[in-house]
Structure formats: C-alpha cells, structure tokens
Enzyme design. Sequence first.
Site, PDB file in Angstrom:
ATOM      1  N   LYS A 119       1.818 -71.012 -56.397  1.00  0.00           N
ATOM      2  CA  LYS A 119       2.844 -70.294 -55.623  1.00  0.00           C
ATOM      3  C   LYS A 119       4.082 -69.947 -56.447  1.00  0.00           C
ATOM      4  O   LYS A 119       4.701 -68.900 -56.215  1.00  0.00           O
ATOM      5  CB  LYS A 119       3.255 -71.104 -54.387  1.00  0.00           C
ATOM      6  CG  LYS A 119       2.242 -71.031 -53.252  1.00  0.00           C
ATOM      7  CD  LYS A 119       2.767 -71.733 -52.007  1.00  0.00           C
ATOM      8  CE  LYS A 119       1.794 -71.562 -50.856  1.00  0.00           C
ATOM      9  NZ  LYS A 119       2.301 -72.078 -49.585  1.00  0.00           N
ATOM     10  N   ASP A 178       5.600 -67.944 -45.198  1.00  0.00           N
ATOM     11  CA  ASP A 178       5.401 -69.291 -44.645  1.00  0.00           C
ATOM     12  C   ASP A 178       6.519 -69.697 -43.678  1.00  0.00           C
ATOM     13  O   ASP A 178       6.254 -70.162 -42.572  1.00  0.00           O
ATOM     14  CB  ASP A 178       5.348 -70.331 -45.776  1.00  0.00           C
ATOM     15  CG  ASP A 178       3.987 -70.420 -46.429  1.00  0.00           C
ATOM     16  OD1 ASP A 178       2.976 -70.097 -45.776  1.00  0.00           O
ATOM     17  OD2 ASP A 178       3.926 -70.823 -47.614  1.00  0.00           O
TER      18      ASP A 178
HETATM   19  P1  NAP Z   1       5.409 -81.357 -51.028  1.00  0.00           P
HETATM   20  O1  NAP Z   1       6.031 -80.201 -51.710  1.00  0.00           O
HETATM   21  O2  NAP Z   1       4.557 -82.319 -51.814  1.00  0.00           O
HETATM   22  O3  NAP Z   1       6.620 -82.232 -50.358  1.00  0.00           O
HETATM   23  C1  NAP Z   1       6.330 -83.456 -49.752  1.00  0.00           C
HETATM   24  C2  NAP Z   1       7.534 -83.922 -48.943  1.00  0.00           C
HETATM   25  O4  NAP Z   1       7.121 -85.106 -48.238  1.00  0.00           O
HETATM   26  C3  NAP Z   1       8.744 -84.329 -49.795  1.00  0.00           C
HETATM   27  O5  NAP Z   1       9.921 -84.013 -49.109  1.00  0.00           O
HETATM   28  C4  NAP Z   1       8.556 -85.842 -49.907  1.00  0.00           C
HETATM   29  O6  NAP Z   1       9.751 -86.553 -50.139  1.00  0.00           O
HETATM   30  C5  NAP Z   1       8.047 -86.171 -48.551  1.00  0.00           C
HETATM   31  N1  NAP Z   1       7.358 -87.449 -48.531  1.00  0.00           N
HETATM   32  C6  NAP Z   1       6.220 -87.784 -49.170  1.00  0.00           C
HETATM   33  N2  NAP Z   1       5.911 -89.083 -48.947  1.00  0.00           N
HETATM   34  C7  NAP Z   1       6.911 -89.575 -48.156  1.00  0.00           C
HETATM   35  C8  NAP Z   1       7.181 -90.857 -47.581  1.00  0.00           C
HETATM   36  N3  NAP Z   1       6.352 -91.907 -47.782  1.00  0.00           N
HETATM   37  N4  NAP Z   1       8.280 -90.978 -46.812  1.00  0.00           N
HETATM   38  C9  NAP Z   1       9.102 -89.937 -46.600  1.00  0.00           C
HETATM   39  N5  NAP Z   1       8.917 -88.705 -47.125  1.00  0.00           N
HETATM   40  C10 NAP Z   1       7.820 -88.538 -47.896  1.00  0.00           C
HETATM   41  O7  NAP Z   1       4.518 -80.912 -49.807  1.00  0.00           O
HETATM   42  P2  NAP Z   1       4.623 -79.515 -48.995  1.00  0.00           P
HETATM   43  O8  NAP Z   1       3.821 -78.495 -49.694  1.00  0.00           O
HETATM   44  O9  NAP Z   1       6.050 -79.260 -48.712  1.00  0.00           O
HETATM   45  O10 NAP Z   1       3.842 -79.874 -47.642  1.00  0.00           O
HETATM   46  C11 NAP Z   1       4.419 -80.723 -46.645  1.00  0.00           C
HETATM   47  C12 NAP Z   1       3.474 -80.740 -45.435  1.00  0.00           C
HETATM   48  O11 NAP Z   1       3.497 -79.453 -44.818  1.00  0.00           O
HETATM   49  C13 NAP Z   1       2.028 -81.038 -45.806  1.00  0.00           C
HETATM   50  O12 NAP Z   1       1.480 -81.942 -44.858  1.00  0.00           O
HETATM   51  C14 NAP Z   1       1.340 -79.689 -45.713  1.00  0.00           C
HETATM   52  O13 NAP Z   1      -0.008 -79.789 -45.323  1.00  0.00           O
HETATM   53  C15 NAP Z   1       2.170 -79.007 -44.626  1.00  0.00           C
HETATM   54  N6  NAP Z   1       2.136 -77.527 -44.740  1.00  0.00           N
HETATM   55  C16 NAP Z   1       1.691 -76.825 -43.666  1.00  0.00           C
HETATM   56  C17 NAP Z   1       1.647 -75.444 -43.722  1.00  0.00           C
HETATM   57  C18 NAP Z   1       1.159 -74.671 -42.526  1.00  0.00           C
HETATM   58  O14 NAP Z   1       0.801 -73.490 -42.669  1.00  0.00           O
HETATM   59  N7  NAP Z   1       1.165 -75.256 -41.354  1.00  0.00           N
HETATM   60  C19 NAP Z   1       2.072 -74.772 -44.880  1.00  0.00           C
HETATM   61  C20 NAP Z   1       2.551 -75.537 -45.959  1.00  0.00           C
HETATM   62  C21 NAP Z   1       2.557 -76.933 -45.874  1.00  0.00           C
HETATM   63  P3  NAP Z   1      10.219 -86.895 -51.641  1.00  0.00           P
HETATM   64  O15 NAP Z   1      10.944 -85.690 -52.138  1.00  0.00           O
HETATM   65  O16 NAP Z   1      11.078 -88.085 -51.487  1.00  0.00           O
HETATM   66  O17 NAP Z   1       8.967 -87.186 -52.434  1.00  0.00           O
END
Ligand code: NAP
Length: 280
Positions: A71, A108
Amino acid sequence: MSATKTFGLAGILGWPVAHSRSPAMHNYWLAEHGLPGSYVLLPAPPERLPAALAGLPALGFRGCNVTTPHKQAVMPLIDHIDPMAARIGAVNMIVVEPDGSLRGFNTDGNGFVQGLRDAKPDWRADEGPIAIVGAGGAARSILAAMIEAGAREIRLVNRTHEKALRLAADLPGPVVPVRWEERAEALRGVATLVNATTQGSAGKPALDLALDALPRDAIVGDAIYVPPETPLLAAARARGNRTVNGLGMLLNQARPAFHAWFGVMPSITPGLKRAIEATF
Ligand code: NAP
C-alpha cells in the site's frame, strides 16, 4: 463509461492475496450487472512490484486494488496520487487512465465512514467527540476520513503513544493523542468509538478497554469483520450501544473502485453480504 461494453479486467495486487474477499465482491457485482469482465488475484512479491504495475496497462487492466505489503510501496511508482491517498500516505486502489498512466486512490477510510452512515443514516462526524483506538494503517485511513467528514474533536488512543503522536502530526486536524493508561477515561462524552487495532480479531485477545464512561447513545464501530462481532462490539451492544462491524468498511471501500473500473456504482445488498459472509 463506454468501457462497460468491452471485457473488463481488474484485480488485487498483494503478497499474499489468496485470502482476499475482493474477488468474491467484484465478481458478484459483475454478474449482478451482466458486465463482461473478471476480477482476479494478482500475487506479486515486493521485488516484482514495479514490473507488476507496468503490466497493468500492458495487459489491458482497468485497474486494481492494492493490499499488504504494497500500500505504501506503490506510491513512488505510480503517476498521480489522489489528495486523500496522499494525506493517508497509502494507496488501496489504482485506476489505469486511457493514456496508460496510473492514478492511486485510498477509499478505506471513507468506506468505514460510509459503513457508520449505513448503520445510522443521521450519523455526523461533528455530533460529538470521536475516539479512535489504534494508530496503524486502518486507523490512519479512518482518521483522515473523519477529519475530512468534519470531526471537531478526535481522541487518538494507541498502546504505543509515539505512534499516536506521529499520526497526529502527519494528519493535521482536531486530533488529541491520548495515552494508553487514559483510554477508559477518554471515552467520556464520546459520540463515536472506533476500534482500529487488531485486538478482537479471530485468534487474538479482546481489546482491553473498559466501556463504563462511554455514553449509551454512542455508536461503536470496529474495523474487524472476522469475527462478525468482536468482544468489544458484544460488550457495547449488551449495554445498549449501537454497533457496526468492519464488513461495511470492506464493502464500501470497494464500491467507488468498481464504479471507476466498470462504470456502474454497485449496491450493498443482502445477497452480496451473504456471498461474502459465506467466505468467512
Ligand atoms: P496495523 O497497521 O498492524 O496496526 C495494528 C494496531 O493494533 C496498532 O495500533 C497496534 O498498536 C494495535 N495493537 C496491536 N496489538 C495490540 C495490543 N495487544 N493491545 C493494544 N493495541 C494493539 O494493522 P491495520 O492494518 O491497521 O489493521 C487493524 C485492524 O483493522 C485489523 O484487524 C484489520 O484486519 C482491520 N482492517 C479492516 C479493514 C476492512 O476493510 N474492514 C481494512 C483494513 C484493516 P501499537 O502501535 O502499540 O503496536
């Protein structure tokens, strides 16, 4: 778009991409509208990304979606970047222009906002403070869309505070970074709560967040759609909050892409939802 008359090709570029629900969505819409075309998987490892992008116009593709890990990496490789994608710093959708150049968009965050509006048609970004938990890719796109939608106060909570500070600095707006220890108190008076962390997705523990301070008329949205109801959404629903999962985000980010490639703005119907839920 006269393009609707000829066979249209689009796909999803990522590595890996086999898990993607996008082919099921776009091929459902192609069949529903009787359009000749196909939406295919485009697996490309990072070292082949420049060649994969160059192949889109060469092969007659109308465009593609872009997913992990490409991305951000596609940004310097494409010709034009839409302002929203530039603000977010990531592209999730590419359109091949008639001259063969590539234009990148990010749908998104607006997809998430539209998912909230589908659940609550009178939802407004400025009806009260918004709390977003997370500072990764999903949070970044949702934050940009909330700012564009007119939010007046966004409390940005993240476990790693430095990432919240960096995100708030990257996206100018009414954003207040909140420390992880203050997350429960940050829900006081909030009209919209968003989980944009990975916590609560299948196989992961629930988001560690006490909802006691959250007003019962707040709407709670989760970016996660597997499982369809995260522990956060279940807890919010049990205390009377309206809830919306991430399926609306997934489906709504795809609508403008389909329109750009195939010339028809598709709808989110119960049949489409059933077809996607059958893939979970
Ligand atoms: P990402 O970039 O890896 O970010 C992960 C986030 O989760 C960070 O803020 C991280 O905090 C936090 N996190 C991870 N483990 C944690 C814990 N134990 N306690 C508290 N916070 C924690 O992931 P992303 O791409 O943003 O995706 C996030 C979610 O959105 C995923 O489940 C994904 O499947 C979903 N999503 C859905 C769509 C849709 O179309 N519906 C699109 C995109 C993503 P830190 O910074 O502290 O690590």
